[in-house]
Design a protein around this motif. Sequence first.
Motif, mmCIF file in Angstrom:
data_model
loop_
_atom_site.group_PDB
_atom_site.id
_atom_site.type_symbol
_atom_site.label_atom_id
_atom_site.label_comp_id
_atom_site.label_asym_id
_atom_site.label_seq_id
_atom_site.Cartn_x
_atom_site.Cartn_y
_atom_site.Cartn_z
ATOM 1 N N MET A 56 71.701 -17.665 -35.903
ATOM 2 C CA MET A 56 70.595 -17.196 -35.048
ATOM 3 C C MET A 56 70.363 -18.197 -33.921
ATOM 4 N N ASN A 57 70.204 -17.714 -32.690
ATOM 5 C CA ASN A 57 70.068 -18.592 -31.534
ATOM 6 C C ASN A 57 68.631 -18.978 -31.211
ATOM 7 N N VAL A 58 67.689 -18.225 -31.786
ATOM 8 C CA VAL A 58 66.282 -18.533 -31.522
ATOM 9 C C VAL A 58 65.937 -19.863 -32.197
ATOM 10 N N LYS A 59 65.325 -20.766 -31.441
ATOM 11 C CA LYS A 59 65.030 -22.100 -31.964
ATOM 12 C C LYS A 59 63.523 -22.320 -32.086
ATOM 13 N N VAL A 60 63.109 -22.743 -33.247
ATOM 14 C CA VAL A 60 61.706 -23.101 -33.449
ATOM 15 C C VAL A 60 61.493 -24.534 -32.956
ATOM 16 N N ARG A 61 60.251 -24.945 -32.857
ATOM 17 C CA ARG A 61 59.956 -26.311 -32.439
ATOM 18 C C ARG A 61 60.554 -27.299 -33.441
ATOM 19 N N PRO A 62 61.101 -28.415 -32.948
ATOM 20 C CA PRO A 62 61.837 -29.345 -33.818
ATOM 21 C C PRO A 62 61.048 -29.833 -35.020
ATOM 22 N N GLN A 63 59.726 -30.054 -34.859
ATOM 23 C CA GLN A 63 58.962 -30.622 -35.977
ATOM 24 C C GLN A 63 58.888 -29.670 -37.170
ATOM 25 N N LEU A 64 59.096 -28.370 -36.927
ATOM 26 C CA LEU A 64 59.026 -27.408 -38.028
ATOM 27 C C LEU A 64 60.209 -27.542 -38.981
ATOM 28 N N LEU A 65 61.301 -28.111 -38.482
ATOM 29 C CA LEU A 65 62.500 -28.238 -39.298
ATOM 30 C C LEU A 65 62.313 -29.209 -40.458
ATOM 31 N N SER A 66 61.309 -30.077 -40.355
ATOM 32 C CA SER A 66 61.051 -31.040 -41.430
ATOM 33 C C SER A 66 60.140 -30.481 -42.515
ATOM 34 N N LEU A 67 59.635 -29.272 -42.307
ATOM 35 C CA LEU A 67 58.673 -28.688 -43.235
ATOM 36 C C LEU A 67 59.295 -27.609 -44.102
ATOM 37 N N LYS A 68 58.655 -27.380 -45.234
ATOM 38 C CA LYS A 68 59.001 -26.248 -46.083
ATOM 39 C C LYS A 68 57.778 -25.356 -46.216
ATOM 40 N N ALA A 69 57.995 -24.061 -46.260
ATOM 41 C CA ALA A 69 56.879 -23.135 -46.469
ATOM 42 C C ALA A 69 56.268 -23.401 -47.829
ATOM 43 N N TYR A 70 54.958 -23.149 -47.942
ATOM 44 C CA TYR A 70 54.286 -23.356 -49.221
ATOM 45 C C TYR A 70 54.963 -22.514 -50.293
ATOM 46 N N THR A 71 55.314 -23.156 -51.382
ATOM 47 C CA THR A 71 55.986 -22.466 -52.478
ATOM 48 C C THR A 71 55.087 -22.468 -53.708
ATOM 49 N N PRO A 72 54.469 -21.345 -54.009
ATOM 50 C CA PRO A 72 53.657 -21.293 -55.229
ATOM 51 C C PRO A 72 54.558 -21.354 -56.445
ATOM 52 N N GLY A 73 53.992 -21.745 -57.557
ATOM 53 C CA GLY A 73 54.777 -21.752 -58.788
ATOM 54 C C GLY A 73 55.209 -20.337 -59.150
ATOM 55 N N LYS A 74 56.098 -20.243 -60.104
ATOM 56 C CA LYS A 74 56.537 -18.928 -60.549
ATOM 57 C C LYS A 74 55.350 -18.118 -61.042
ATOM 58 N N SER A 75 55.395 -16.828 -60.802
ATOM 59 C CA SER A 75 54.310 -15.979 -61.282
ATOM 60 C C SER A 75 54.340 -15.939 -62.803
ATOM 61 N N SER A 76 53.189 -15.599 -63.374
ATOM 62 C CA SER A 76 53.102 -15.506 -64.836
ATOM 63 C C SER A 76 54.116 -14.512 -65.380
ATOM 64 N N GLU A 77 54.316 -13.428 -64.637
ATOM 65 C CA GLU A 77 55.260 -12.397 -65.078
ATOM 66 C C GLU A 77 56.688 -12.945 -65.111
ATOM 67 N N GLU A 78 57.047 -13.731 -64.071
ATOM 68 C CA GLU A 78 58.391 -14.322 -64.029
ATOM 69 C C GLU A 78 58.621 -15.256 -65.201
ATOM 70 N N VAL A 79 57.648 -16.126 -65.451
ATOM 71 C CA VAL A 79 57.772 -17.096 -66.545
ATOM 72 C C VAL A 79 57.878 -16.369 -67.884
ATOM 73 N N GLN A 80 57.070 -15.339 -68.023
ATOM 74 C CA GLN A 80 57.056 -14.588 -69.279
ATOM 75 C C GLN A 80 58.420 -13.948 -69.551
#
Length: 360
Positions: free
Chosen positions: A1-25
């Motif tokens: 993909m040629n679209v470039k986000v701002r450089p500082q975003l490359l150091s971040l990760k999107a918030y990752t919630p823990g596995k859902s209760s259903e997944e764990v179960q």
Amino acid sequence: MNVKVRPQLLSLKAYTPGKSSEEVQREYKLEKIVKLASNENPYGTSPFVKEAISKIDNFAIYPDGASTALRKEVAEYTGVKEDQLIFSSGLDELIQIISKALLDENFNTVMASGTFPQYRHNAVVQNAEIREVPLKNGCHDLPEMAKQIDDNTQVVWICNPNNPTGTYVDNKELEQFLQSIPSHVLVVMDEAYYEYVTVEDYPETIPLLDQYDNLMVLRTFSKAFGLASFRIGYGIGAASFIQQLEVVRLPFNTSVLAQKAALAALKDLDFVKQSVSLNAIELQKYYEFCKQHQIDFYTSQGNFIFISIPGKESAEVFQYLLERGYTVRPFPNGVRITVGTKEENEELFELIEKIVLIAH
């Protein structure tokens, strides 16, 4: 993909919630899951809320962008004027609003390291300089944070009680700090767990707003009120500053459901008091348990406790509990556990006892 986000975003990760209760179960073939990872109210929500939500019959119209009815009730609940309030989709959005309004590559922001990560996350997004001060015995080191402030500092973040340690800045510490810093620096007191506090020297920040117009207080309905799924929080500050923040806020950022739920929750403060009382009782059991088994912990003013089991990595503790149906939040130096119901805590104690035996 040629679209470039701002450089500082490359150091971040999107918030990752823990596995859902259903997944764990499903993954571990468990009969039940007890979620003690996100500091939610284990006693649920006031029945007033369920009744109020059931009466909403028109979902085709936009919500009241000004949160007029809720604004009136929250002003009365907190003892402030209506124009001192701003409402948001949880405190995460309000932190984002403040960051967008005040931070860019020309400014810096001061915070603790070992605190709520969204302060740092949003500062990175805004490309601001971040000045972090290590916690001292699990607490904010306000004198050291004050030393980091200069002419280019825009915001200081203080999570009180602190997430994830549960520790707090007392009244004397805060007043000394406020007196020592320049008036151009916004001090944000994130009081998401305000209702759970039991100590007498916890600062009452709302009266301080009359004295310090560079002070802002954040609170939420997600925790003691049990409305985490509705995503509604609010900020209190100087009316002139709140008006400037409103420019950044999305027009319809809080839903009809959220506003109605919060209104109903404010009518049942007995539910909140009971939740807080039960939390205090169960927290005391955690302290006694940890002392008995030589587990390191911080005394907490929230509805959670941060513990560290000597000889055990937090990732191991997390995985051991996960495979047995209990989800907690791991950190590099320990795990944060939401204080559950009496039954949930007793079951968890039994599991942790086994981890302690393995560690020894």
